[in-house]
Motif scaffolding. Structure first.
Motif, PDB file in Angstrom:
ATOM      1  N   ASN A  79       0.821  -1.200   0.000  1.00  0.00           N
ATOM      2  CA  ASN A  79       0.000   0.000   0.000  1.00  0.00           C
ATOM      3  C   ASN A  79       0.861   1.259   0.000  1.00  0.00           C
ATOM      4  O   ASN A  79       0.556   2.240  -0.680  1.00  0.00           O
ATOM      5  N   ASP A  80       1.967   1.241   0.791  1.00  0.00           N
ATOM      6  CA  ASP A  80       2.895   2.373   0.806  1.00  0.00           C
ATOM      7  C   ASP A  80       3.443   2.627  -0.597  1.00  0.00           C
ATOM      8  O   ASP A  80       3.585   3.774  -1.034  1.00  0.00           O
ATOM      9  N   ILE A  81       3.797   1.553  -1.292  1.00  0.00           N
ATOM     10  CA  ILE A  81       4.358   1.669  -2.630  1.00  0.00           C
ATOM     11  C   ILE A  81       3.354   2.313  -3.576  1.00  0.00           C
ATOM     12  O   ILE A  81       3.686   3.215  -4.358  1.00  0.00           O
ATOM     13  N   ASN A  82       2.116   1.871  -3.509  1.00  0.00           N
ATOM     14  CA  ASN A  82       1.083   2.428  -4.384  1.00  0.00           C
ATOM     15  C   ASN A  82       0.854   3.910  -4.097  1.00  0.00           C
ATOM     16  O   ASN A  82       0.660   4.717  -5.021  1.00  0.00           O
ATOM     17  N   LEU A  83       0.881   4.280  -2.813  1.00  0.00           N
ATOM     18  CA  LEU A  83       0.686   5.685  -2.452  1.00  0.00           C
ATOM     19  C   LEU A  83       1.828   6.554  -2.972  1.00  0.00           C
ATOM     20  O   LEU A  83       1.605   7.655  -3.487  1.00  0.00           O
ATOM     21  N   LEU A  84       3.059   6.058  -2.834  1.00  0.00           N
ATOM     22  CA  LEU A  84       4.200   6.836  -3.299  1.00  0.00           C
ATOM     23  C   LEU A  84       4.199   6.961  -4.814  1.00  0.00           C
ATOM     24  O   LEU A  84       4.511   8.024  -5.362  1.00  0.00           O
ATOM     25  N   GLN A  85       3.829   5.877  -5.521  1.00  0.00           N
ATOM     26  CA  GLN A  85       3.743   5.961  -6.975  1.00  0.00           C
ATOM     27  C   GLN A  85       2.666   6.963  -7.392  1.00  0.00           C
ATOM     28  O   GLN A  85       2.845   7.749  -8.332  1.00  0.00           O
ATOM     29  N   GLN A 102      16.407   9.745  -9.492  1.00  0.00           N
ATOM     30  CA  GLN A 102      16.899   8.480  -8.964  1.00  0.00           C
ATOM     31  C   GLN A 102      16.069   8.032  -7.774  1.00  0.00           C
ATOM     32  O   GLN A 102      15.438   8.844  -7.100  1.00  0.00           O
ATOM     33  N   ILE A 103      16.092   6.737  -7.530  1.00  0.00           N
ATOM     34  CA  ILE A 103      15.464   6.157  -6.353  1.00  0.00           C
ATOM     35  C   ILE A 103      16.573   5.668  -5.425  1.00  0.00           C
ATOM     36  O   ILE A 103      17.486   4.961  -5.854  1.00  0.00           O
ATOM     37  N   VAL A 104      16.501   6.061  -4.170  1.00  0.00           N
ATOM     38  CA  VAL A 104      17.428   5.571  -3.153  1.00  0.00           C
ATOM     39  C   VAL A 104      16.598   5.103  -1.964  1.00  0.00           C
ATOM     40  O   VAL A 104      15.737   5.840  -1.476  1.00  0.00           O
ATOM     41  N   THR A 105      16.841   3.899  -1.522  1.00  0.00           N
ATOM     42  CA  THR A 105      16.116   3.347  -0.373  1.00  0.00           C
ATOM     43  C   THR A 105      17.015   3.360   0.843  1.00  0.00           C
ATOM     44  O   THR A 105      18.131   2.836   0.814  1.00  0.00           O
ATOM     45  N   TYR A 106      16.520   3.968   1.914  1.00  0.00           N
ATOM     46  CA  TYR A 106      17.238   3.996   3.187  1.00  0.00           C
ATOM     47  C   TYR A 106      16.518   3.062   4.154  1.00  0.00           C
ATOM     48  O   TYR A 106      15.337   3.279   4.461  1.00  0.00           O
ATOM     49  N   SER A 107      17.197   2.050   4.608  1.00  0.00           N
ATOM     50  CA  SER A 107      16.561   1.082   5.493  1.00  0.00           C
ATOM     51  C   SER A 107      17.620   0.316   6.272  1.00  0.00           C
ATOM     52  O   SER A 107      18.732   0.101   5.784  1.00  0.00           O
ATOM     53  N   LYS A 108      17.258  -0.089   7.482  1.00  0.00           N
ATOM     54  CA  LYS A 108      18.130  -0.945   8.283  1.00  0.00           C
ATOM     55  C   LYS A 108      17.890  -2.427   7.982  1.00  0.00           C
ATOM     56  O   LYS A 108      18.612  -3.282   8.485  1.00  0.00           O
ATOM     57  N   TYR A 114       9.660   2.395  -9.448  1.00  0.00           N
ATOM     58  CA  TYR A 114       8.805   3.571  -9.615  1.00  0.00           C
ATOM     59  C   TYR A 114       9.042   4.189 -10.989  1.00  0.00           C
ATOM     60  O   TYR A 114      10.119   4.042 -11.586  1.00  0.00           O
ATOM     61  N   HIS A 115       8.041   4.890 -11.487  1.00  0.00           N
ATOM     62  CA  HIS A 115       8.169   5.490 -12.814  1.00  0.00           C
ATOM     63  C   HIS A 115       7.447   6.827 -12.865  1.00  0.00           C
ATOM     64  O   HIS A 115       6.552   7.114 -12.067  1.00  0.00           O
ATOM     65  N   ILE A 117       8.317   6.140 -17.646  1.00  0.00           N
ATOM     66  CA  ILE A 117       9.769   5.938 -17.668  1.00  0.00           C
ATOM     67  C   ILE A 117      10.192   5.441 -16.294  1.00  0.00           C
ATOM     68  O   ILE A 117       9.940   6.099 -15.280  1.00  0.00           O
ATOM     69  N   THR A 118      10.826   4.283 -16.257  1.00  0.00           N
ATOM     70  CA  THR A 118      11.258   3.701 -14.988  1.00  0.00           C
ATOM     71  C   THR A 118      12.441   4.488 -14.440  1.00  0.00           C
ATOM     72  O   THR A 118      13.411   4.746 -15.158  1.00  0.00           O
ATOM     73  N   LEU A 119      12.360   4.871 -13.179  1.00  0.00           N
ATOM     74  CA  LEU A 119      13.423   5.643 -12.548  1.00  0.00           C
ATOM     75  C   LEU A 119      14.599   4.741 -12.178  1.00  0.00           C
ATOM     76  O   LEU A 119      14.416   3.612 -11.743  1.00  0.00           O
ATOM     77  N   HIS A 120      15.774   5.299 -12.347  1.00  0.00           N
ATOM     78  CA  HIS A 120      17.004   4.558 -12.041  1.00  0.00           C
ATOM     79  C   HIS A 120      17.169   4.402 -10.528  1.00  0.00           C
ATOM     80  O   HIS A 120      17.029   5.364  -9.777  1.00  0.00           O
TER      81      HIS A 120
END
Length: 220
Positions: free
Chosen positions: A30-36, A59-65, A74-75, A79-82
């Motif tokens: 659900n988070d992914i759909n909201l961000l897209q 660009q997409i950067v994921t910050y996670s532990k 994501y696009h 166009i798909t983001l790098h």
């Protein structure tokens, strides 16, 4: 006054670079759909305000532990983001773990290259104060830029940066006939030039910033 689009994910913007940051980590589908959805809304807002996005530079950067964070392609405009683990923003290299190892290595190498240029072009100089001005303005400034963001008081980082200053002190001592016992440190040259270790200067800048922040002297 420019109004920003209503979004689902907690977000802030800054102009003129129009970069978009969100603290939503995408911990569920659900988070992914909201961000897209927010990316699409943001792109539509840019178009309606005659602003263009350079999608090739997005660009997409994921910050996670987490060892295996949830990723999604994501696009924008189909166009798909790098996806990247490292990107530069305002001169600082941000990595996905926020360790800043790449940034410290980059500024160290750049500072050494600049100091090598100083040595080549100023070989006839013998005034220690002249070398001090060249070092502090052209070399040390590179090592201290935005340190409030990237410095973790990491011992390895401290050693890398101090080696740059020590090389400068060693060269200045040699060119200006400043006596130093081998392997004795650079305290006498620091004192002669009225300089401080870099980690001491960073700590002072932190204290100054915190004092100003607590006394409401920092602009929002």
């Amino acid at each position: 006054m420019m109004l920003y689009p209503p979004l689902h994910t907690p977000t802030f913007y800054y102009l003129p670079t129009m970069q978009k940051f969100t603290n939503q980590l995408g911990t569920s589908p659900n988070d992914i759909n909201l961000l897209q959805s927010d990316l699409a809304s943001f792109n539509e807002w840019c178009i309606s305000n005659s602003l263009s996005l350079n999608i090739d530079k997005c660009q997409i950067v994921t910050y996670s532990k987490k060892h295996n964070p949830l990723h999604f392609n994501y696009h924008i405009c189909d166009i798909t983001l790098h996806r990247s683990s490292l990107f530069k923003d305002l001169g600082i290299l941000f990595d996905s773990k926020l360790l800043f190892n790449a940034h410290v290595s980059a500024i160290k190498n750049k500072a050494l290259a600049v100091f090598a240029m100083i040595k080549r072009n100023c070989s006839d100089f013998h005034d220690p104060l002249t070398f001090k001005r060249l070092y502090t303005s052209l070399v040390r400034s590179l090592l201290e830029y935005a340190s409030l963001i990237w410095d973790h008081n990491n011992v390895g980082h401290n050693d890398q940066l101090e080696k740059v200053q020590n090389e400068a002190l060693r060269f200045i001592g040699h060119k200006c006939n400043v006596q130093r016992t081998p392997h004795s440190g650079y305290g006498n040259i620091l004192k002669l030039l009225n300089l401080e270790p870099l980690n001491v200067r960073r700590h002072l800048s932190y204290n100054t910033y915190l004092t100003d922040l607590l006394n409401n002297k920092i602009d929002d």
